[in-house]
Every structure is written in C-alpha cells, then in structure tokens.
Write an enzyme that holds these catalytic residues in place. Sequence first.
Site, PDB file in Angstrom:
ATOM      1  N   ASP A  74       0.842  -1.204   0.000  1.00  0.00           N
ATOM      2  CA  ASP A  74       0.000   0.000   0.000  1.00  0.00           C
ATOM      3  C   ASP A  74       0.873   1.248   0.000  1.00  0.00           C
ATOM      4  O   ASP A  74       2.035   1.208   0.401  1.00  0.00           O
ATOM      5  CB  ASP A  74      -0.887   0.030   1.257  1.00  0.00           C
ATOM      6  CG  ASP A  74      -1.915  -1.083   1.222  1.00  0.00           C
ATOM      7  OD1 ASP A  74      -2.204  -1.598   0.133  1.00  0.00           O
ATOM      8  OD2 ASP A  74      -2.419  -1.427   2.320  1.00  0.00           O
TER       9      ASP A  74
HETATM   10  N1  URA Z   1      -1.476  -6.040   3.495  1.00  0.00           N
HETATM   11  C1  URA Z   1      -1.917  -4.770   3.560  1.00  0.00           C
HETATM   12  O1  URA Z   1      -2.946  -4.494   4.159  1.00  0.00           O
HETATM   13  N2  URA Z   1      -1.202  -3.818   2.943  1.00  0.00           N
HETATM   14  C2  URA Z   1      -0.044  -4.067   2.289  1.00  0.00           C
HETATM   15  O2  URA Z   1       0.576  -3.150   1.766  1.00  0.00           O
HETATM   16  C3  URA Z   1       0.415  -5.390   2.245  1.00  0.00           C
HETATM   17  C4  URA Z   1      -0.329  -6.362   2.867  1.00  0.00           C
END
Ligand code: URA
Length: 241
Positions: free
Chosen positions: A104
């Site tokens: 993310d």
């Molecule tokens: N899970 C999440 O919620 N975000 C990420 O970036 C990776 C795994």
Amino acid sequence: MRLDRILANSGYGSRSTVRSLIRSGRISVAGQTVRDPGLAVQDEAMDRIVLDGQPITVRRYIHLMLYKPAGLVTALTDPRLPTIADLIPDAFNNSGLVPVGRLDRDATGLLLLTNDGTLNHRLASPRWGIWKSYRLTYLGDTFHEDLCCLFAAGLLLPNGERCLPAILGLRGNHEADLQIHEGKFHQVKRMVAAVGREVQTLHRYALGPLVLDPQLCAGQSRLLTDKEAAAMYRSVQLQPP
Ligand code: URA
C-alpha cells in the site's frame, strides 16, 4: 535477444547509453566488432560479448530489491501520484522490471522487482505458498495469545472470505509480526481490522527466503546476489537460470 537489450538488462546503462556504446564500436560479439544495437545475439554467443576488450557479465534477468518508503504507489505509472518507478536506477529503466505483488501507499519495506514473468507469477500466487512477513504496529486493545490460534486456523473476514493460515507473533508495545502466504487486497489491514484493531504502520521485512537488506535505507535498492536469486527460484520450484 537484441544486443542493446542484453547490455541494458545487464546494467551497462540505459537503452540510449548502450546504443551509443555499441555505435561507437566498443563492443564485439564472437570476435567481430558490432555497431548495430539491434543485432540479434544467439544463445551460444551470449558469453562472447566483449566491451573494451573485457568480457561482459550477461544478466538474462534482473531482480531488484527495493526498500519502499511510505508515500509511493506500487505501480510503474500513475496519473496523479508518485510511484516506485522513480526509485528504479536509470540503468534498469528499460529492463522491463515489474513489482512482485504490491505494498500500500502508506506501507514500507521490501519490494522485489523482476523481469522474469514466471518467477513473478509464482512468488505472488498463493499456490506456491511463499510467506510474506510483516512487522506492524496497531491501535486498540493489546493482542493476546488466543489471536495467534485464530490467525493460525484461517481467519474469517467480515465479507465471508477465509484467509489461509497465518502466523501472528506478539512483540508487545502494540507491535506484532504477521506472516501470510497470500496477497488479498489490503490483507494485513483487513485481518487486523477483523479482530477489532487498526494497523498504524506496516512494514514488509521478508518475502519467502529474501530478507530486506538492513544496509538499505528507505528509497534505496540493489540487485539480488546470485545466492539470493537462486533461493528465490528454488522457493517456487524453478531451476535458477
Ligand atoms: N497487506 C496490507 O494491508 N497492505 C499491504 O501493503 C500489504 C499487505
């Protein structure tokens, strides 16, 4: 493979840099000086490419370990937001690198980029069971041991999706490690939300056998060593090239 691509893939410069290198007559293939960047080099001539009298090290594939900082989108282009493409060293800009899975925008840590499509697909697919390891901090009540069993049994998300068994490691101080071997959208955040807490920071420190190099600072990258690359191939039952 085209000569300019081989050189660019192998880290000898951007596509335009290696083209001028070739045009200037500094490269020979199988003993012949070559000035055509588009020359198709046969497999058997790959180890007979020479630059200024020195054999070059041919890299068929590039695997780049990147320490993703917060604030960048895991994509190579985005109409509005800065992306991780800005962090790919110029020499590999034309190497066809693609991130394995995504982090993310607010998440940090290990992102692997590779131009080997088969390797990428297998590392990302839950079918090959590659562990993705995260360290997180969270808001809400302190995690307790019972949650480890819940995660290990395969957590049920509020939308009815069942997660594969995951390993939760308690660290105290509202910090925990979570290892999962699938990559549903916002998976870690949704798992933590499903037990009534909220992820505050999320950092990936390992992907299968590959651990984020502690020497890298956020925003920096380096190529995988041959040993690391071989371990990645073997982890998804591929023969290292
Ligand atoms: N899970 C999440 O919620 N975000 C990420 O970036 C990776 C795994």
